[in-house]
Design an enzyme around this catalytic site. Structure first.
Site, PDB file in Angstrom:
ATOM      1  N   LYS A  62     150.825  -5.743  39.901  1.00  0.00           N
ATOM      2  CA  LYS A  62     152.177  -5.065  39.121  1.00  0.00           C
ATOM      3  C   LYS A  62     153.188  -4.936  40.023  1.00  0.00           C
ATOM      4  O   LYS A  62     153.184  -5.309  41.287  1.00  0.00           O
ATOM      5  CB  LYS A  62     151.504  -3.586  38.942  1.00  0.00           C
ATOM      6  CG  LYS A  62     150.204  -3.431  38.036  1.00  0.00           C
ATOM      7  CD  LYS A  62     149.833  -2.019  37.398  1.00  0.00           C
ATOM      8  CE  LYS A  62     150.940  -1.589  36.425  1.00  0.00           C
ATOM      9  NZ  LYS A  62     150.576  -0.644  35.455  1.00  0.00           N
ATOM     10  N   LYS A  67     145.479   4.211  30.837  1.00  0.00           N
ATOM     11  CA  LYS A  67     146.075   5.534  30.645  1.00  0.00           C
ATOM     12  C   LYS A  67     145.008   6.457  29.710  1.00  0.00           C
ATOM     13  O   LYS A  67     145.351   6.795  28.639  1.00  0.00           O
ATOM     14  CB  LYS A  67     147.443   5.495  29.929  1.00  0.00           C
ATOM     15  CG  LYS A  67     148.450   4.822  31.189  1.00  0.00           C
ATOM     16  CD  LYS A  67     149.834   4.903  30.737  1.00  0.00           C
ATOM     17  CE  LYS A  67     150.726   4.203  31.654  1.00  0.00           C
ATOM     18  NZ  LYS A  67     152.016   4.037  31.261  1.00  0.00           N
ATOM     19  N   ARG A 122     130.727  22.576  18.924  1.00  0.00           N
ATOM     20  CA  ARG A 122     131.972  22.199  19.502  1.00  0.00           C
ATOM     21  C   ARG A 122     132.141  21.105  20.377  1.00  0.00           C
ATOM     22  O   ARG A 122     133.163  20.228  20.281  1.00  0.00           O
ATOM     23  CB  ARG A 122     132.174  23.461  20.606  1.00  0.00           C
ATOM     24  CG  ARG A 122     133.594  23.678  21.068  1.00  0.00           C
ATOM     25  CD  ARG A 122     134.578  24.061  19.825  1.00  0.00           C
ATOM     26  NE  ARG A 122     135.221  23.020  19.389  1.00  0.00           N
ATOM     27  CZ  ARG A 122     135.591  22.987  18.010  1.00  0.00           C
ATOM     28  NH1 ARG A 122     135.277  23.920  17.357  1.00  0.00           N
ATOM     29  NH2 ARG A 122     136.116  21.788  17.587  1.00  0.00           N
ATOM     30  N   ASP A 139     157.181  -6.639  31.241  1.00  0.00           N
ATOM     31  CA  ASP A 139     157.159  -4.995  31.341  1.00  0.00           C
ATOM     32  C   ASP A 139     158.747  -4.497  30.885  1.00  0.00           C
ATOM     33  O   ASP A 139     159.874  -5.042  31.313  1.00  0.00           O
ATOM     34  CB  ASP A 139     157.094  -4.550  32.833  1.00  0.00           C
ATOM     35  CG  ASP A 139     156.995  -3.080  32.666  1.00  0.00           C
ATOM     36  OD1 ASP A 139     156.308  -2.429  31.790  1.00  0.00           O
ATOM     37  OD2 ASP A 139     157.396  -2.294  33.590  1.00  0.00           O
ATOM     38  N   GLU A 183     152.595  -8.994  36.612  1.00  0.00           N
ATOM     39  CA  GLU A 183     153.644  -8.025  35.831  1.00  0.00           C
ATOM     40  C   GLU A 183     154.938  -8.666  36.116  1.00  0.00           C
ATOM     41  O   GLU A 183     155.353  -8.734  37.345  1.00  0.00           O
ATOM     42  CB  GLU A 183     153.654  -6.331  35.990  1.00  0.00           C
ATOM     43  CG  GLU A 183     154.626  -5.775  35.534  1.00  0.00           C
ATOM     44  CD  GLU A 183     154.470  -4.292  35.918  1.00  0.00           C
ATOM     45  OE1 GLU A 183     153.302  -3.590  35.808  1.00  0.00           O
ATOM     46  OE2 GLU A 183     155.353  -3.501  36.017  1.00  0.00           O
TER      47      GLU A 183
END
Lengths: 280, 280, 280, 280, 280, 280
Positions: free
Chosen positions: B166, B134, B99, B217, B196
């Protein structure tokens, strides 16, 4: 409910994975003393799951200095722009914890959302929606929690809290009757014995062997309906294999007890959630 | 390439998560001495990734007693019924390891497969496909490897091996110029400084501040094209936000250097792979 | 700044190393309830570094029962007999934590002190003093912090947060141009590419290959000056090899950007610090 | 001798500290299949210590694929250009393991070298050179081994394998006699009881209390000689405080049993050792 | 006394062993918010040991939400029905922590109780009752604490805090004199040297070799008395082997210093203790 | 059967507990190169359990250099002087591993021996002997293995692999029927639901609620016989409380399915086993 300590133990290595030797950007450009606020916001519709997990990420990173103010609760369905929670405290900690917290929240909410769709699809039939062991390695406890949040229920958490004699076991174990007998003798009391079958003869054989539950693998709804009749309530019946939102109701209407769906945990696409630091 | 020791260190807690105090079913119904063979088989078309990770699962569970015989290599595209690998040795260990090995192989192949589709979509443009942070908590090293297998390349592995200023940083840092200067002074040499921006003015500001790379962005392809002109090769340009297989080529054709796609790792649905124990 | 949690994670095994199964002397001869005070005192002149690390040792050993009252701050230059900090609480915990706390404080202050001498030696030249990876195994985070406290800045923290192609790499990699190209393609975006060279031809070659930074190894100040001219600001230049307080200014005056000094962390002799329990 | 398992357990986190998520430079520019040779070479004169520790670093990094061929043994004095060991196998692993291995070898050889100078300085007097607990956090086992390699012997390894009642204990314990009595009753049998004294009266008091050993702190050689007479062989005598290569022989000639020197482990400057990859 | 942190570190894996992925019964049937009270009660007569260990179990499981109210202290003799402690807080946490807490309290009290019987049996003779290394793996620190609670004292805590040259060592070490000399040279200062002998000649030999202590193995009380005479106070004497409540006083009356009893920790049958949740 | 890896993971901290920083006696007095033989010998009659655990201790300590030659197998009854196993290899490793290996072998054989006595006492009745969770913290897996070696079978391994609604749960859960219903809904499928009752009315209530198993607590044999009649095979019956070798057969003859005995693991006195190094 998830225990706080279990969550903390889980997230520590994940924070470590992301933060490594330290958040060099935030350290360099953000004053560590600067306090501020941020909001976590939905960018699509979904069922929320994992708020306490996200909270724990910020608790760990902030070493207790961040206030977490939830605006919804796990299990609630939210719409785009809904605020899930607010954070209040050192901005540096908010920025450092953001990614891991969102990664988890997006994934767990995805699982809860997909589960809730299956649960709605079978509403009123009496069938339960069940997860599988096809979970993300390391996230089983959390993903199974998200399944419960979405209205589903849990199958085994591992190879040690349930007996499931599958096709590959039967291929080498000398038949259903022998396998069930061996399981009854050798395994810890406290565990039910479930056997996987693919035919109606298999159902009869499993009943005869005294199985507590029978997994009906890759059967048509018609076969499942037949199996339900055959079993007559003497064993719990679980339908499995190829379930999707299109066919699940047909299975549910057969009277089967449980329907297990691997996709709940292995294929729910992440929901979209953002974190915005708020400036005056 | 992944180091063997890194893989082993990663999979141990995942095997522990699944096996817990032991595989009670297999212990009860399968003779521990019984040797046999199994094959791991594709049940749909995909790009394979993670064979050495699956192999390591069986190596751990079998404590070296299982032979792993791969029939394809990471990066190959396979069709349904293709045999990915064969296993030879104690059947009990095969069943116990199945599994976790499949869960990983299904997920990593999914990431490689989705990446390869994006790479194909931009073929010939010179733009690279990049992952993000992510990723699934705990699986970053593996998922970023799968991205490379699929033909993509890697952005930061964590908060410590790259500087990315960012929007949320800029909201509190007092502007692009100051933030870049702070990063240059305070962060370890050896790291590029990326900023960014969401506007063309932002691009100009970042260039003026001496940023090594600029993350564009949520811009339209037209804006990105304009940014490429403005930058004139003086900084690496990365387009990001809302990329999908339908629009990615339009971005690639702007001349941008890199396109980052969160979905590569957060929303690739598991591919279907099975393990079959073979009996004479 | 060092994160509190990182410090705590680091010092636990070190306290365990010293305390083992328990401080048998203190347990046997000191009443566990006895409260008292102690002072930590300089016995020579030095620049202080590591106060929060020492504090954390006493926090751990005292499980929060000891009050830590610093009288100076990291980065301050102190004279003999200066009190660095006072402790207030159970004497037993003070005695049990003393050795590890002092061992760290003595070593980190030594690093900061030696760094500050190099920084003073190059004052006004614009050159920065840089550490290396020649740190004490296990103490890298702390020693690199001490370098910053002393006015220096940090090179890579490990093999994963910067690319440095050294002589031994070049010996097998087929030349500077190829090595730089391979690094640009294969390594994570976010990292600068630095190449080590020993000749002025090497500088030219590295510039041609597009290196972001060049390490000038074991060159004379004259050669470094020449390299500075050749580079003309197109790459960051770092001088390295055989630096000491006698020759470092000559290098700094060449206009080189950075000077790295292994001795900062591998050969700073411990400064002398004592802890005195105060009785009425 | 050091146990192989102890070494391996120690070095793993140190390799992890340096390698982090992987040696990005070597991965990008060196063919993982490329085999080659390297030599580890002295660049000054010193006493070698830590060869098996360095070997273990390469064994770990190479996961057994590197051959380690020592040319000298721990305890040997070497001259500049002496080859300490050769390595044969994957060049990538040699490069990845180099820094941690050298950092340890340079430090441990430094400790052995300094110890051997103290041992030579007291040759023929019968006095033993002893280390202290002023070791580098995390490296105590290794540094105390290096002291033995250099001809010294070991004091306590921690707070649990010896009783040493120091000035700070006495300040709160109510006198030498009481402290010794408490230690005798409360501490595990198997441990000697040593008391620190600073005066000749203290020596007499400690002898009267039945101390097994007496630490003579910061006494002049004349006082130590007096203490030796007073003790008359009824307790082990250890001189401590301010020892250096200039004054240690004067102490040794007093007839004292042991002389402990903190500098052995806290202030030995690293010896210079290099690793050279060999190409045809 | 036991340190709180040591206890916590010990009990965590034990709670993990029992609780695994969670207390499924309590989670399913008890409201997590329900507060209540419970009492821990003696069901036979015994000497209490381990209250702080039991308290720590509930502290861990309840994450600080449970109040622990002890009614007796370690070392007190209690009668059936005596309340040892009360708990106040979430009933779910009480139920989840119960078993591990009681398992420890029952075992440690058993050790203290058996020790106290041996101590009473030798009362007035001056002989001390000593434990051995025949403890339960993992519980040594706790069991040795329980021995002290019962009035006994501790032999070595491990192979590193005392030298004991046993018959098997002597079989290969070339005689008592050589073995003692080797130990004196090679082992850390701070440790006593004890030798095991089985004959009176052995006693003489050990004394001649300068042993600090002598273990008289499996001697009759008469032989021990003779050994006491021979030693004349020049070494600590410890009788060992076959001690029970019937014969221990005979040994104690010989004047021997210490009597070690393996059964204290390896064969004390658990005392009976129950936990009762109190409802109005 | 126990998995080799599980054993190794368990014993490492136990060896660490005993060996600490090293076996100072053996290091000082035994030549590390000296090879020899030893035998492990019974000194009383018992049923052997734990040979592979003892073997693993020597394998760890000897890092593979010791040969382990068992002369009996787990489950065999041995008489005094029986040789259980021989060891061949470095004497130093034999001596260092001896104590932990014997401590485990003595305890596990004790559990197997006591279990076998209970099993014999009920021979022919059809009742099974069951263990409880009253095991030694940390040793549960091993002690439950020893119970199986002695002919018993296993109850739950922890709070997560079986549902057992006990008196304390019922005190707060609102009755048997409600508690069983809550368990059925909330707990993972795969677990049986067992309820503890103390009266015959309780038996009826539990049957009515659909419990899979009923624990008959502290009933007389007569009550148990009555419960067997009442249940009529519709639930598994387990008798518990106050079982000893004198009364267990009376319970077994009632027709009850299982009899659980806490003393198997909490009060079996260690059997006597020695290790003798063999010299020519």
């Amino acid at each position: 409910m998830l225990e706080h300590q279990q969550i903390t133990d889980l997230i520590r290595p994940w924070l470590q994975e992301d933060i490594g030797r330290g958040d060099v950007t935030t350290r360099a450009v953000v004053d560590p003393e600067l306090a501020g606020r941020a909001r976590i916001e939905a960018r699509e519709s979904f069922v929320v799951a994992g708020l306490s997990v996200a909270a724990a990420c910020f608790e760990e990173v902030g070493e207790g200095s961040l206030k977490w103010l939830p605006e919804v609760a796990d299990g609630e369905a939210v719409e785009p722009h809904a605020v899930l929670a607010r954070l209040d405290g050192p901005v540096a900690s908010i920025l450092t914890g953001e990614r891991v917290a969102l990664n988890l929240l997006q994934r767990l909410s995805a699982v809860a959302t997909l589960t809730s769709r299956f649960v709605e699809a079978v509403a009123g039939t009496g069938a339960g929606i069940l997860d599988t062991r096809k979970t993300t390695p390391g996230l089983r406890l959390l993903e199974k929690y998200a399944v419960r949040v979405g209205g589903g229920s849990n199958h085994r958490f591992g190879l040690d809290d349930g007996i499931l004699i599958k096709d590959n076991h039967l291929a080498v174990a000398g038949g259903v009757a022998l396998a069930v007998a061996l399981a009854r003798n050798g395994a810890p009391h406290g565990l039910r014995i479930e056997v996987e079958v693919t035919t109606l003869d298999g159902v009869t054989e499993a009943l005869g062997a005294g199985a507590d539950a029978i997994l009906l693998d890759n059967m048509t709804p018609e076969m499942v309906a037949e199996a339900v009749k055959t079993a007559g309530g003497h064993a719990l019946l679980e339908a499995s294999g190829g379930m999707n939102l299109g066919n699940v109701r047909a299975y549910a209407e057969t009277g089967v007890d449980l329907i297990s769906v691997g996709a709940l945990t292995h294929s729910a696409p992440a929901v979209d959630i953002s974190l915005e630091v708020e400036t005056e």
